[in-house]
Design an enzyme around this catalytic site. Structure first.
Site, PDB file in Angstrom:
ATOM      1  N   HIS A  65       0.860  -1.194   0.000  1.00 47.58           N
ATOM      2  CA  HIS A  65       0.000   0.000   0.000  1.00 47.58           C
ATOM      3  C   HIS A  65       0.894   1.241   0.000  1.00 47.58           C
ATOM      4  CE1 HIS A  65      -3.956   1.943   1.641  1.00 47.58           C
ATOM      5  NE2 HIS A  65      -3.280   2.774   0.859  1.00 47.58           N
ATOM      6  N   HIS A  67       1.360   4.943  -2.417  1.00 44.82           N
ATOM      7  CA  HIS A  67       0.833   5.785  -3.497  1.00 44.82           C
ATOM      8  C   HIS A  67       1.915   6.538  -4.254  1.00 44.82           C
ATOM      9  CE1 HIS A  67      -3.435   5.462  -2.314  1.00 44.82           C
ATOM     10  NE2 HIS A  67      -2.970   5.391  -1.088  1.00 44.82           N
ATOM     11  N   GLU A 136      -7.457   1.358  -4.665  1.00 47.28           N
ATOM     12  CA  GLU A 136      -8.086   1.926  -3.462  1.00 47.28           C
ATOM     13  C   GLU A 136      -9.088   2.981  -3.927  1.00 47.28           C
ATOM     14  OE1 GLU A 136      -6.961   3.793   0.921  1.00 47.28           O
ATOM     15  OE2 GLU A 136      -5.565   4.069  -0.752  1.00 47.28           O
ATOM     16  N   ALA A 147      -8.833  11.212   2.961  1.00 46.66           N
ATOM     17  CA  ALA A 147      -8.306  12.175   1.996  1.00 46.66           C
ATOM     18  C   ALA A 147      -8.766  11.888   0.567  1.00 46.66           C
ATOM     19  CB  ALA A 147      -6.781  12.176   2.055  1.00 46.66           C
ATOM     20  N   ASN A 226      -8.088   3.533  10.508  1.00 48.19           N
ATOM     21  CA  ASN A 226      -8.244   4.721   9.667  1.00 48.19           C
ATOM     22  C   ASN A 226      -9.197   4.431   8.519  1.00 48.19           C
ATOM     23  OD1 ASN A 226      -5.943   6.687  10.721  1.00 48.19           O
ATOM     24  ND2 ASN A 226      -5.125   4.609  10.712  1.00 48.19           N
ATOM     25  N   ASP A 281       1.607   3.422   3.272  1.00 44.32           N
ATOM     26  CA  ASP A 281       0.618   4.353   2.725  1.00 44.32           C
ATOM     27  C   ASP A 281       1.306   5.646   2.278  1.00 44.32           C
ATOM     28  OD1 ASP A 281      -1.862   5.221   1.876  1.00 44.32           O
ATOM     29  OD2 ASP A 281      -2.631   5.703   3.872  1.00 44.32           O
ATOM     30  N   LEU A 315      -5.960  13.250   7.925  1.00 44.39           N
ATOM     31  CA  LEU A 315      -4.673  12.651   7.573  1.00 44.39           C
ATOM     32  C   LEU A 315      -4.721  12.225   6.115  1.00 44.39           C
ATOM     33  CD1 LEU A 315      -3.810  10.394  10.659  1.00 44.39           C
ATOM     34  CD2 LEU A 315      -2.622  12.459   9.931  1.00 44.39           C
ATOM     35  N   ALA A 316      -3.632  12.401   5.407  1.00 45.42           N
ATOM     36  CA  ALA A 316      -3.591  12.113   3.974  1.00 45.42           C
ATOM     37  C   ALA A 316      -2.365  11.271   3.667  1.00 45.42           C
ATOM     38  CB  ALA A 316      -3.579  13.410   3.172  1.00 45.42           C
ATOM     39  N   GLY A 317      -2.439   9.986   3.996  1.00 44.79           N
ATOM     40  CA  GLY A 317      -1.295   9.115   3.772  1.00 44.79           C
ATOM     41  C   GLY A 317      -0.152   9.419   4.728  1.00 44.79           C
TER      42      GLY A 317
END
Length: 392
Positions: A65, A67, A136, A147, A226, A281, A315-317
Site C-alpha cells: 500500500h 501511493h 483503493e 483524503a 483509519n 501508505d 490525515l492524507a497518507g
C-alpha cells in the site's frame, strides 16, 4: 548475469538465523545458502560482499500500500516517474510493492491503470519490483473518505470494475472498497471469483454488516483504525469485526500518527504474527522535505512527518519509511528480527500468492535481499540479484 556472493553474514531465514553464513545470487535467484565453513575460495573473484558479521541479511520488504514517493504519485500516469519511485523504494529496503491508486475521475483512474499495466509488463531492472495494482477507491463510503475526494466516489459497480480489470491486463491484485455500499455483495462476489483480494476500507459498515461481508469473502482490512467505523462497546464496527476474525489480514501504519503506538500490542495479541501487514501508505512527499504537496487534486501539508489535507484537516497518507516502520515494530512489540520479517515481507508474499518466490531467503527464491548494518539501517538492497541501492 554475474554471480554475487555475500559472505561472513548473519542471514535471516524464515524460521531461524544462519550465523556466519554466505549466499550466492545468480540469474536473479538465490542459488546457494550455507555456512562459511563450506564457502569456496573467492579471493580472486569479483562481486563479493563481506559483511564481516555486522548486521543482518534479510529478505526484501514488500509494501502493498504505497501511493508515491520522491515527488511522484502513481496517479501521475507516467512510467518514468514509476521507475524513479521504484528505485527510491529500494533505499528503504523495499524490493517489491503494489502500486496503489486512489479515488479520482474515472478517466484518470483508467489512464493510470493502463500506464501501470504497461509498466508492469516491461519493468526496469535494479529497482523494486511492481507485483501488481492495489485499487483503493473509487467504490468507497463518503462518510469515511479520509483524503479521498468525495466528488468522485462511486457505488460499487461490477461492469466498471471489469472495465478497469481488463485495462489492467489482469494485474489488479487487491481492491479496497466499502462492502455496505455493494448491493447484494455483487462486486465482492466478482472479486472472489477472479481470485482478487477483497479489502474492507473507507467503510462505515456496522459490525453486523462487516461480519456478513467477511463471511462473503473479505480477507483484508485497509489501514486499520483509519477510514473505518471504530470500536464501540455497543457496536464493535469494522475494527472489531476484522480483529475478531481468524482469516483476515490487517494493514497497519506504525508511525504513531495513524494510531497510538500502545494500541499495536493489543492488535498483535489478536492477530498474531500471521495476519499483520506493515504498510507505509506513502504519498509523493515520501523522501521529500516538509512542505506543500498534492494528493487526489487537493493540497496536503507535510509537517513533522504528518500529512494533513488542507481542505478537511484529515490525515492524507504518510511519509513513513518502510525500514523505520520495521524498527518501530521491533521496539513497540519487542519482536526478533525473524518475527519482524513476517510482518514486513513474508505475510505479504503469502497473502498475494507470491511466497514461492518472495518473502523469505531460501534456495530458488528471487534474490531480493537487504543488508541491514549494525545500526539497523539499509546498507545495500538487491532486487532480483541486481544492486538497487547502496548507502552513500
Amino acid at each position: 548475469m554475474n554471480k554475487i556472493w555475500i559472505i561472513n553474514a548473519n542471514i535471516v531465514l524464515e524460521n531461524q538465523i544462519l550465523n556466519n553464513g554466505f549466499l550466492e545470487m545468480s540469474g536473479g535467484k538465490i542459488t546457494v545458502i550455507d555456512q562459511m565453513d563450506n564457502c569456496p575460495s573467492l579471493a580472486s573473484i569479483e562481486n563479493v560482499i563481506d559483511c564481516q558479521l555486522k548486521g543482518y541479511i534479510i529478505p526484501g520488504m514488500i509494501d502493498i500500500h504505497v501511493h508515491g514517493a520522491l515527488g511522484h504519485d502513481f496517479m501521475d500516469a507516467d512510467q518514468i516517474c514509476y521507475s524513479k519511485m521504484a528505485k527510491y523504494l529500494a533505499s528503504e529496503g523495499i524490493t517489491a510493492f503494489l502500486a496503489t491508486t486512489m479515488t479520482a475521475p474515472m478517466s484518470e483512474i483508467e489512464a493510470t491503470i493502463e500506464e501501470l499495466s504497461s509498466y508492469y509488463k516491461n519493468q526496469p531492472t535494479a529497482v523494486a519490483e511492481m507485483l501488481g495494482i492495489h485499487l483503493e477507491g473509487p467504490f468507497i463510503n463518503g462518510a469515511k473518505k479520509g483524503a479521498q475526494p468525495e466528488e468522485y466516489i462511486l457505488k460499487p459497480n461490477v461492469q466498471q470494475f471489469n472495465d478497469l480489470y481488463d485495462k489492467s491486463q489482469q494485474s489488479i491484485r487487491l481492491v479496497t472498497f466499502a462492502p455496505e455500499e455493494d448491493s447484494n455483495f455483487e462486486l465482492l462476489k466478482e472479486l472472489t471469483s477472479k481470485g482478487i483480494i477483497a479489502s474492507i476500507g473507507h467503510s462505515d459498515a456496522d459490525y453486523h454488516t462487516a461480519i456478513h461481508a467477511l463471511k462473503a469473502g473479505i480477507t483484508h482490512a485497509t489501514h486499520l483504525f483509519n477510514g473505518m467505523s471504530g470500536l464501540h462497546h455497543r457496536d464493535p464496527g469494522v475494527v472489531g469485526a476484522v480483529l475478531l476474525a481468524e482469516d483476515v489480514y490487517v494493514e497497519v501504519i506504525p508511525d504513531n500518527i495513524h494510531f497510538h503506538k500502545d494500541l499495536l500490542p493489543m492488535v498483535y495479541k489478536m492477530t498474531g504474527l500471521d495476519r499483520l501487514l506493515v504498510i507505509t501508505d506513502g504519498i509523493r512527499a515520501k523522501g521529500m522535505p516538509d512542505g506543500m504537496y498534492s494528493l487526489g487534486g487537493n493540497e496536503v501539508e507535510v509537517i513533522n512527518n504528518q500529512c494533513i489535507q488542507r481542505k478537511t484537516g484529515s490525515l492524507a497518507g504518510s511519509v513513513l519509511n518502510m525500514n523505520t516502520a520495521r524498527k518501530n515494530i521491533e521496539e513497540w512489540l519487542t519482536l526478533s528480527i525473524v518475527e519482524q520479517m513476517r510482518l514486513v515481507s513474508l505475510n505479504q508474499a503469502v497473502h498475494l500468492g507470491f511466497d514461492k518466490r518472495k518473502g523469505s531467503i531460501a534456495l530458488g527464491k528471487d534474490a531480493d535481499v537487504v543488508w541491514l548494518n549494525e545500526e539497523g539501517e539499509v546498507e545495500k538492497t538487491f532486487c532480483l540479484g541486481n544492486l538497487a541501492f547502496e548507502k552513500g
